[in-house]
Design an enzyme around this catalytic site. Structure first.
Site, PDB file in Angstrom:
ATOM      1  N   ASP A   1       0.837  -1.204   0.000  1.00 17.18           N
ATOM      2  CA  ASP A   1       0.000   0.000   0.000  1.00 17.18           C
ATOM      3  C   ASP A   1       0.871   1.253   0.000  1.00 17.18           C
ATOM      4  O   ASP A   1       1.862   1.331   0.736  1.00 17.18           O
ATOM      5  CB  ASP A   1      -0.871  -0.022   1.273  1.00 17.18           C
ATOM      6  CG  ASP A   1      -1.920   1.075   1.293  1.00 17.18           C
ATOM      7  OD1 ASP A   1      -2.791   1.070   0.415  1.00 17.18           O
ATOM      8  OD2 ASP A   1      -1.875   1.940   2.189  1.00 17.18           O
TER       9      ASP A   1
ATOM     10  N   GLU B   1       1.645  -0.625  -5.028  1.00 16.89           N
ATOM     11  CA  GLU B   1       0.729   0.469  -5.346  1.00 16.89           C
ATOM     12  C   GLU B   1       1.591   1.723  -5.391  1.00 16.89           C
ATOM     13  O   GLU B   1       1.893   2.318  -4.365  1.00 16.89           O
ATOM     14  CB  GLU B   1      -0.361   0.639  -4.287  1.00 16.89           C
ATOM     15  CG  GLU B   1      -1.369   1.699  -4.733  1.00 16.89           C
ATOM     16  CD  GLU B   1      -2.028   2.491  -3.603  1.00 16.89           C
ATOM     17  OE1 GLU B   1      -3.068   3.111  -3.863  1.00 16.89           O
ATOM     18  OE2 GLU B   1      -1.511   2.524  -2.488  1.00 16.89           O
TER      19      GLU B   1
HETATM   20  C1  GLC Z   1      -4.129   3.188  -0.632  1.00 16.33           C
HETATM   21  C2  GLC Z   1      -5.390   2.372  -0.570  1.00 16.33           C
HETATM   22  C3  GLC Z   1      -6.517   3.272  -0.187  1.00 16.33           C
HETATM   23  C4  GLC Z   1      -6.230   3.864   1.164  1.00 16.33           C
HETATM   24  C5  GLC Z   1      -4.892   4.582   1.155  1.00 16.33           C
HETATM   25  C6  GLC Z   1      -4.428   4.883   2.527  1.00 16.33           C
HETATM   26  O1  GLC Z   1      -4.156   4.113  -1.636  1.00 16.33           O
HETATM   27  O2  GLC Z   1      -5.591   1.744  -1.790  1.00 16.33           O
HETATM   28  O3  GLC Z   1      -7.731   2.597  -0.154  1.00 16.33           O
HETATM   29  O4  GLC Z   1      -7.227   4.767   1.520  1.00 16.33           O
HETATM   30  O5  GLC Z   1      -3.882   3.771   0.599  1.00 16.33           O
HETATM   31  O6  GLC Z   1      -4.017   3.701   3.148  1.00 16.33           O
END
Ligand code: GLC
Length: 559
Positions: A219, A278
């Site tokens: 994440d 991500e």
């Molecule tokens: C990432 C997740 C998202 C979340 C953010 C903070 O972008 O995909 O859903 O709100 O991180 O953890």
């Protein structure tokens, strides 16, 4: 001609389950535990519910399942605010349920990827609670970004950063210091310069690897390291919810050292486990840095996700993605939807240029037609593809949610920002009727729309023209046709404006052609061999040496 013709003679038995580097062309299905299936009837999805639906995922034909967080959490950001990384939130079950889910998945030949959230913890995490308790200058505060404020009495935040969810990125605590939170104030950012942070996360990785997971989705992988001195941005620009902006808290070069260390941990467990990042970055080249051979394995292709259903735009992003990944030897990934953006059915139902957070339904029928075509295009590309739960049902975003039902913190913190993430998170319809359309016996934490039953798994199963059967067919062909998924290039063929045509050739010489018409008008294209699969159920006319490709459709051919 049948509506989704599959030429059985083109299909061989691949035995994909035990392939080395399985992830290079894997189709990975994202499950959002809150919204997939509710095993205990409390209106909230859980691990038991997911476990009971694993056979559905096996039948759908995916290779792996990525689970969004199910850890102990006060749920300020739907579980992306983790209070204990080694415990399961009681609303989702317990560690035994996690263990059973992993075992059952493996028995079915499905791999399990779990989320790891290293940028921030919950404000209820033991470290943060102690940091607050112990006050300024205490050792635990050094694991976060605590700073004195500006202004005569420190009454102004230390810099001008804004939270991605809206509002300031700093909150002041008793005693006068401020702490940084790039997301909600309940999600304090960790200080990755502190060795204890790195050590803790290596231990968390080992904990889940020991439990048997096959990998991690990282994440906010681009956010861990902040620019030295936490410099002001100075522009006063509002950030988009999640975007490929250049910022002093995103995509800093220092993050790569962390992932080189993580890779070593993973390799202790063999070479079958993977990381997917991500990482929202300004360019595909910057994304490629995360997947160099000694770092992570894959990164989501948000440049692709952000592209509209438009031939020119798609061709550019396909080329630039493949070109960027080739030098580092990582597979390109493709994704159309996830839990953070408006579902692509709804994005494509609306005009271009509205971004990835859209609050209007648009032309629903057109959106679905395009979404089906976009899926076949995506699944024909070389590399790995990510599916978001419910896209196989052609679900649209739910744009009619009452404000009181919404739970996305970005909606609550919004100051001029759109926060429509709840719309893609509405629980899945499994049955035509019954309580919460088969999601569970006790209702649904977000209200489901009245036409949900019509879109359910039950309503679509066995109907050849349904979106669910299109996905099943496409994934079956993809598992068995060596020209799909593998490799790292496409051969573009001549095509009229608005039409994409490319050939894929497998190492064993098998070939497949994909033709997509992104215009609303029918297009005449040459016949490319034998028709294998079509996203549209009408309007295909095959003549001796040409075929009429309906508007907003994709056809697969073997040639
Ligand atoms: C990432 C997740 C998202 C979340 C953010 C903070 O972008 O995909 O859903 O709100 O991180 O953890």
């Amino acid at each position: 001609m049948s509506q989704h013709p599959v030429d059985q003679s083109q299909i061989t038995d691949p035995a994909t389950a035990s392939q080395p580097e399985w992830w290079r062309d894997a189709v990975i299905y994202q499950v959002y535990p809150r919204s997939f299936a509710d095993g205990n009837g409390d209106g909230m999805g859980d691990l038991e519910g997911i476990r009971s639906r694993l056979p559905y995922l096996k039948e759908l034909g995916v290779d792996a399942v990525w689970l969004s967080p199910f850890y102990e959490s006060p749920q300020a950001d739907a579980g992306y605010d983790v209070a204990d990384y080694r415990a399961v939130a009681p609303m989702f079950g317990d560690l035994l349920d996690a263990d059973a889910l992993i075992r059952d998945a493996h028995a079915l030949g499905l791999r399990i990827i779990v989320d790891v959230v290293p940028n921030h913890v919950s404000d209820q995490h033991a470290w943060f609670r102690k940091a607050i308790q112990d006050g300024p200058g205490s050792p635990l505060r050094k694991r976060f970004h605590f700073h004195s404020g500006k202004g005569e009495n420190g009454e102004l935040p230390p810099n001008d950063w804004e939270s991605i969810f809206g509002g300031p990125a700093w909150t002041r605590v008793e005693g006068g210091e401020w702490y940084l939170h790039l997301f909600a104030s309940e999600q304090p950012d960790l200080n990755w310069e502190h060795p204890a942070v790195d050590e803790e996360f290596r231990s968390i990785l080992r904990f889940w690897l020991d439990t048997g997971v096959d990998g991690f989705r990282v994440d906010v992988a681009h956010g861990l390291v902040k620019a030295a001195g936490l410099p002001d941005i100075g522009t006063g620009d509002q950030l988009t919810l999640l975007g490929n902006d250049t910022m002093p808290f995103f995509d800093q070069d220092g993050v790569h050292e962390i992932y080189r260390g993580w890779r070593k941990v993973l390799e202790e467990y063999g070479d079958d486990c993977v990381f997917v990042a991500e990482a929202w970055t300004p360019t595909a080249e910057r994304t490629a840095l995360y997947v160099r051979p000694d770092e992570l394995h894959q990164a989501f292709n948000f440049h692709y996700l952000s592209a509209y259903w438009d031939a020119e735009e798609l061709r550019d992003v396909i080329d630039s993605s493949l070109d960027a990944m080739r030098p580092v030897g990582a597979p390109t990934t493709w994704v159309l939807s996830n839990h953070d953006v408006t579902r692509h059915t709804t994005r494509f139902a609306n005009p271009p240029g509205l971004g990835t957070q859209i609050g209007t339904a648009g032309d629903v029928e057109l959106g679905l037609r395009r979404a089906r075509a976009a899926t076949l295009l995506m699944l024909a590309l070389p590399g790995s593809a990510y599916l978001w739960q419910g896209e196989e049902l052609g679900l649209p975003d739910v744009v009619s949610l009452p404000d009181g039902a919404r739970q996305d913190p970005s909606f609550r913190r919004a100051r001029g920002q759109d926060g429509f993430r709840d719309g893609c998170r509405v629980p899945i319809p499994w049955t035509v009727s019954g309580p919460s359309y088969g999601f569970g016996s006790g209702g649904s934490w977000l209200p489901q729309p009245a036409d949900w039953g019509r879109l359910s798994v039950e309503a679509q199963s066995g109907r050849p023209e349904s979106t669910l059967e299109l996905y099943r067919m496409a994934l079956a062909v993809r598992r068995q046709h060596s020209a799909l998924g593998a490799g790292n290039c496409v051969q573009w063929l001549d095509a009229a404006a608005g039409v994409l045509a490319f050939r894929r050739t497998a190492e064993d010489g098998r070939r497949l052609v994909c033709t997509s018409n992104t215009t609303q008008e029918p297009a005449r294209i040459p016949v490319h061999g034998q028709l294998l699969l079509a996203s549209a159920t009408d309007g295909i006319h095959v003549a001796e040496n040409h075929v009429v490709l309906p508007g907003d459709s994709t056809l697969w051919w073997t040639d």
